[in-house]
Motif scaffolding. Structure first.
Motif, PDB file in Angstrom:
ATOM      1  N   GLU A  79       0.834  -1.202   0.000  1.00  0.00           N
ATOM      2  CA  GLU A  79       0.000   0.000   0.000  1.00  0.00           C
ATOM      3  C   GLU A  79       0.868   1.251   0.000  1.00  0.00           C
ATOM      4  O   GLU A  79       0.543   2.238  -0.664  1.00  0.00           O
ATOM      5  CB  GLU A  79      -0.924  -0.005   1.217  1.00  0.00           C
ATOM      6  CG  GLU A  79      -1.972  -1.086   1.125  1.00  0.00           C
ATOM      7  CD  GLU A  79      -2.926  -1.092   2.298  1.00  0.00           C
ATOM      8  OE1 GLU A  79      -3.927  -1.788   2.232  1.00  0.00           O
ATOM      9  OE2 GLU A  79      -2.656  -0.389   3.300  1.00  0.00           O
ATOM     10  N   ALA A  80       1.974   1.197   0.741  1.00  0.00           N
ATOM     11  CA  ALA A  80       2.871   2.351   0.779  1.00  0.00           C
ATOM     12  C   ALA A  80       3.401   2.641  -0.620  1.00  0.00           C
ATOM     13  O   ALA A  80       3.402   3.783  -1.079  1.00  0.00           O
ATOM     14  CB  ALA A  80       4.016   2.101   1.752  1.00  0.00           C
ATOM     15  N   ALA A  81       3.831   1.584  -1.322  1.00  0.00           N
ATOM     16  CA  ALA A  81       4.357   1.773  -2.675  1.00  0.00           C
ATOM     17  C   ALA A  81       3.283   2.346  -3.592  1.00  0.00           C
ATOM     18  O   ALA A  81       3.537   3.267  -4.370  1.00  0.00           O
ATOM     19  CB  ALA A  81       4.882   0.447  -3.219  1.00  0.00           C
ATOM     20  N   THR A  82       2.065   1.801  -3.471  1.00  0.00           N
ATOM     21  CA  THR A  82       0.956   2.299  -4.288  1.00  0.00           C
ATOM     22  C   THR A  82       0.681   3.763  -3.972  1.00  0.00           C
ATOM     23  O   THR A  82       0.505   4.588  -4.865  1.00  0.00           O
ATOM     24  CB  THR A  82      -0.308   1.460  -4.019  1.00  0.00           C
ATOM     25  OG1 THR A  82       0.024   0.090  -4.177  1.00  0.00           O
ATOM     26  CG2 THR A  82      -1.423   1.831  -4.970  1.00  0.00           C
ATOM     27  N   ASN A  83       0.657   4.067  -2.679  1.00  0.00           N
ATOM     28  CA  ASN A  83       0.385   5.445  -2.258  1.00  0.00           C
ATOM     29  C   ASN A  83       1.441   6.412  -2.788  1.00  0.00           C
ATOM     30  O   ASN A  83       1.155   7.569  -3.060  1.00  0.00           O
ATOM     31  CB  ASN A  83       0.321   5.505  -0.738  1.00  0.00           C
ATOM     32  CG  ASN A  83       0.001   6.895  -0.231  1.00  0.00           C
ATOM     33  OD1 ASN A  83       0.868   7.580   0.268  1.00  0.00           O
ATOM     34  ND2 ASN A  83      -1.235   7.313  -0.408  1.00  0.00           N
ATOM     35  N   LEU A  84       2.673   5.907  -2.930  1.00  0.00           N
ATOM     36  CA  LEU A  84       3.746   6.769  -3.437  1.00  0.00           C
ATOM     37  C   LEU A  84       3.715   6.871  -4.961  1.00  0.00           C
ATOM     38  O   LEU A  84       4.563   7.525  -5.553  1.00  0.00           O
ATOM     39  CB  LEU A  84       5.101   6.248  -2.968  1.00  0.00           C
ATOM     40  CG  LEU A  84       5.324   6.329  -1.456  1.00  0.00           C
ATOM     41  CD1 LEU A  84       6.556   5.542  -1.045  1.00  0.00           C
ATOM     42  CD2 LEU A  84       5.451   7.766  -1.005  1.00  0.00           C
ATOM     43  N   GLY A  85       2.749   6.185  -5.589  1.00  0.00           N
ATOM     44  CA  GLY A  85       2.565   6.358  -7.025  1.00  0.00           C
ATOM     45  C   GLY A  85       2.902   5.147  -7.872  1.00  0.00           C
ATOM     46  O   GLY A  85       2.879   5.236  -9.092  1.00  0.00           O
ATOM     47  N   ALA A  86       3.220   4.011  -7.243  1.00  0.00           N
ATOM     48  CA  ALA A  86       3.625   2.850  -8.020  1.00  0.00           C
ATOM     49  C   ALA A  86       2.412   2.135  -8.605  1.00  0.00           C
ATOM     50  O   ALA A  86       1.412   1.939  -7.915  1.00  0.00           O
ATOM     51  CB  ALA A  86       4.420   1.881  -7.146  1.00  0.00           C
ATOM     52  N   SER A  87       2.500   1.742  -9.864  1.00  0.00           N
ATOM     53  CA  SER A  87       1.490   0.871 -10.444  1.00  0.00           C
ATOM     54  C   SER A  87       1.739  -0.521  -9.872  1.00  0.00           C
ATOM     55  O   SER A  87       2.728  -0.761  -9.190  1.00  0.00           O
ATOM     56  CB  SER A  87       1.644   0.825 -11.962  1.00  0.00           C
ATOM     57  OG  SER A  87       2.883   0.232 -12.295  1.00  0.00           O
ATOM     58  N   GLN A 112       5.050  -1.887 -11.038  1.00  0.00           N
ATOM     59  CA  GLN A 112       6.171  -1.207 -10.378  1.00  0.00           C
ATOM     60  C   GLN A 112       6.299  -1.643  -8.922  1.00  0.00           C
ATOM     61  O   GLN A 112       7.393  -1.861  -8.418  1.00  0.00           O
ATOM     62  CB  GLN A 112       5.967   0.307 -10.440  1.00  0.00           C
ATOM     63  CG  GLN A 112       6.187   0.880 -11.828  1.00  0.00           C
ATOM     64  CD  GLN A 112       5.758   2.328 -11.919  1.00  0.00           C
ATOM     65  OE1 GLN A 112       4.761   2.728 -11.332  1.00  0.00           O
ATOM     66  NE2 GLN A 112       6.507   3.115 -12.661  1.00  0.00           N
ATOM     67  N   ARG A 134       9.572  -3.447  -7.440  1.00  0.00           N
ATOM     68  CA  ARG A 134      10.413  -2.712  -6.503  1.00  0.00           C
ATOM     69  C   ARG A 134      10.243  -3.139  -5.060  1.00  0.00           C
ATOM     70  O   ARG A 134      11.055  -2.788  -4.200  1.00  0.00           O
ATOM     71  CB  ARG A 134      10.098  -1.218  -6.606  1.00  0.00           C
ATOM     72  CG  ARG A 134      10.702  -0.607  -7.843  1.00  0.00           C
ATOM     73  CD  ARG A 134      10.048   0.711  -8.163  1.00  0.00           C
ATOM     74  NE  ARG A 134      10.296   1.055  -9.544  1.00  0.00           N
ATOM     75  CZ  ARG A 134      11.061   2.082  -9.918  1.00  0.00           C
ATOM     76  NH1 ARG A 134      11.613   2.840  -9.021  1.00  0.00           N
ATOM     77  NH2 ARG A 134      11.246   2.330 -11.189  1.00  0.00           N
TER      78      ARG A 134
END
Lengths: 285, 359
Positions: A182-190, A193, A197
């Motif tokens: 969720e953190a990665a998604t919140n930071l803009g990751a598809s 991605q 990552r």
């Protein structure tokens, strides 16, 4: 003596299995090692004469081809297991416990079925008049030869060994908190991605141990290549089998076995090095 | 006059058959620090996750700066979320954690380095850029998590109980740092917490939630001193809540009697004689008197039933002579030094401190 006396007495319970390992693993391997430098005798099987011939003969094009083929099959099997296994491992790791239990059962079922029966099943599907070819005929296409090819061996190996890839991967993915996704998604990751990552680098130790397991068991696989590859697809395993039980060339079989063991040990060592570097990055030194 | 930055209108989140959360509506102004406060299960985290996009809304609309947010994928929302457990990437250094979002936006290497350096300066961690999260203390991890969101300069910052994993002293320190940082950046922020002191200390406005509904929205002082509902009064701080009936109405106030027999004079209200009400008296609004002053309203003699010494404060449970019990919180000092259980004391309550609840 002092140090020994501080160890808990119940460590003795590890003794029986230790003994088991020594008798059934260490001693036989030592014997194989010894055989591998002795001379083959058609009458007495092993003659007490030292030789390097069992190893030098492995440089024959036949044996080089044999090893290359075996390693290629094992590598392709490993890659396919990783590609097919990652999504399965991810889905199972993130599934509800009930779904996960069913999924795990389905995953290991192939391991519970006898190799012969499983291979027979594949023959029914892949054989000359099998399901695949009948479907092709119905569609007006030419039948293809799958059984007794390298493709058949790879299909068989992937089928049996994919749990060895999925289980360590699953364990690794389960340890990744969903909040990181969720953190990665919140930071803009598809999703892709995020997977590349976060999930991939963090489950990397699981991938290494899964790949190691699949590669080494594929390297020494014997029944599946023989039954699904037949005489056309000879691998190290089937060569060892023939030399032990058909031509009684025990020294020759021993040298082959030792090379496989050596390759496996080198790979284990490399894998440990790879994962240790990852672990070092994660934890304070 | 700052405009509305975030508007949540009629938000409903249904889980399976029963309505779990909503309908919830509120507006957050530009630059405002807005808290969602309530006990666990009240829907505050669900609301936050709907805004972040991790939960799909069942009904209602969420708009950010006038644009619909609720149909946008979570990675496109321009909303930064600081997680309760920080959710730092353990396989990446502090620098790589903070630059994670910048890299996804394919910014130039130089710009990434500059922005990360600047934000690490702001949160006071410029020397730790090459460390891994596990090598940091809880407070430092918290700051990295904030930096990681803030560096992207999102329109809206969301905080999901970010201080609950810290020990008490660090929590107080991080609380004031967080407030200071938010003021400096001027970022519109929504802060979810179950800790009333945290909400009171940090917020410009607070929405108190209970069972999926908003009970009251207001400034901290409104929420604390003028709670509209029994739930808010009870959830925020200690309270003496009583069911009373109106006995008489005078020019200066309303005389009320509780079921326990306790008589109170409250402020002028519109309800007529005989109507029943619920009133609140904050324990710290009850004052200790040296002697009885019969001429002032709400004077009472009481016996101390329970006595708790807390250093700064003294908490008492007292039995009122006319009937009923009250909680009293006093600042410790000379007057409280000789208090003990069983002693008789004189108390007074200003009628304006008798607060009538709406429901």
């Amino acid at each position: 003596m002092q140090i020994a006396s501080r160890r808990p007495w119940w460590l003795l319970f590890a003794g029986p299995y230790g003994l088991y390992l020594v008798i059934l693993l260490v001693i036989p391997i030592a014997q194989i090692a010894a055989f591998s430098v002795l001379t083959y005798s058609p009458t007495r099987i092993v003659a007490r004469e030292l030789t390097a011939g069992n190893y030098t003969r492995l440089l024959d094009p036949y044996f080089v081809q044999l090893f290359l083929r075996t390693m290629r099959l094992a590598l392709i099997t490993t890659v396919i297991c990783a590609v097919l296994g990652y999504p399965v491992a991810y889905v199972l790791a993130r599934a509800r416990p009930s779904v996960m239990a069913v999924g795990l059962f389905l995953l290991v079922v192939p391991l519970m079925v006898s190799t012969v029966i499983r291979t027979f099943g594949w023959t029914v599907i892949l054989g000359r008049n099998g399901l695949v070819n009948q479907t092709l005929l119905l569609l007006g296409l030419d039948p293809i030869r799958i059984m007794y090819t390298e493709t058949a061996v790879i299909i068989g190996l992937v089928n049996v060994f994919i749990p060895f890839m999925v289980l360590p991967l699953m364990a690794a993915i389960e340890r990744i908190p969903p909040s990181l996704e969720e953190a990665a998604t919140n930071l803009g990751a598809s999703w892709v991605q995020m997977f590349a990552r976060v999930i991939l680098p963090m489950s990397y130790p699981g991938l290494v141990s899964g790949a190691l397991l699949v590669y080494t068991v594929s390297l020494s696989a014997f029944v599946t290549p023989v039954l699904m590859g037949g005489a056309r697809v000879r691998v190290v395993g089937s060569q060892i089998f023939d030399e032990v039980l058909v031509s009684f060339n025990w020294p020759g079989a021993s040298s082959l076995a030792l090379v496989v063991i050596a390759v496996t040990l080198i790979l284990v060592f490399l894998a440990l090095r790879l994962t240790r570097n990852v672990a070092r990055g994660e934890k304070p030194s | 006059m700052p405009g509305v930055e975030l508007a949540v209108t009629g938000l409903v989140k249904r889980y399976s058959s029963h309505v779990s959360v909503g309908p919830i509506s509120f507006e957050v102004m530009e630059g405002e620090f807005f808290s969602l406060l309530g006990p666990s299960g009240c829907g505050k985290t669900t609301t936050l996750r709907c805004i972040a996009g991790f939960e799909a809304t069942s009904e209602g609309a969420i708009t950010l700066n006038g644009k619909r947010l609720d149909h946008m994928p979570p990675n496109r929302r321009d909303v930064g979320l600081v997680f309760q457990n920080y959710a730092l990437f353990p396989h990446l250094t502090v620098f790589d954690n903070v630059s994670f979002g910048l890299r996804l936006r394919r910014l130039a290497k130089r710009e990434i380095e500059e922005r990360v350096a600047r934000i690490l300066e702001v949160v006071g961690l410029p020397h730790l850029a090459s460390r891994y999260p596990t090598q940091l203390s809880g407070g430092q991890q918290q700051r990295v998590a904030i930096a990681r969101s803030v560096v992207l300069e999102p329109r809206l910052l969301l905080f999901d109980e970010p201080l609950s994993n810290l020990d008490f002293k660090l929590r107080l320190q991080m609380r004031s740092e967080l407030r200071e940082l938010q003021r400096r950046l001027g970022k519109t922020s929504i802060y979810v917490t179950h800790d009333q002191t945290e909400a009171l200390a940090l917020s410009d406005r607070i929405a108190v939630l209970s069972q999926g509904r908003i009970e009251q929205i207001g400034r901290p002082v409104d929420i604390y001193e003028a709670p509209e509902t029994a739930f808010v009064a009870d959830f925020i701080g200690n309270s003496n809540m009583m069911e009373v009936s109106v006995e008489a109405k005078t020019r200066s106030g309303t005389v009320m009697r509780a079921k326990s027999g306790l008589q109170l004079t409250g402020p002028v209200i519109s309800e007529g004689v005989g109507s029943s009400l619920r009133v609140l008296v904050r324990p710290e609004h009850i004052r200790l008197r040296a002697t009885r002053e019969d001429d002032t309203p709400n004077c009472m003699t009481a016996e101390i039933v329970d006595f708790t010494y807390l250093g700064e404060d003294v908490h008492l449970r007292v039995a009122i002579a006319g009937g009923g019990e009250l909680l009293v919180a006093l600042k410790s000092g000379r007057a409280t030094r000789n208090l003990e259980c069983g002693r008789s004391i004189e108390l007074a309550i200003d009628p304006s401190d008798v607060h009538v609840l709406r429901k």
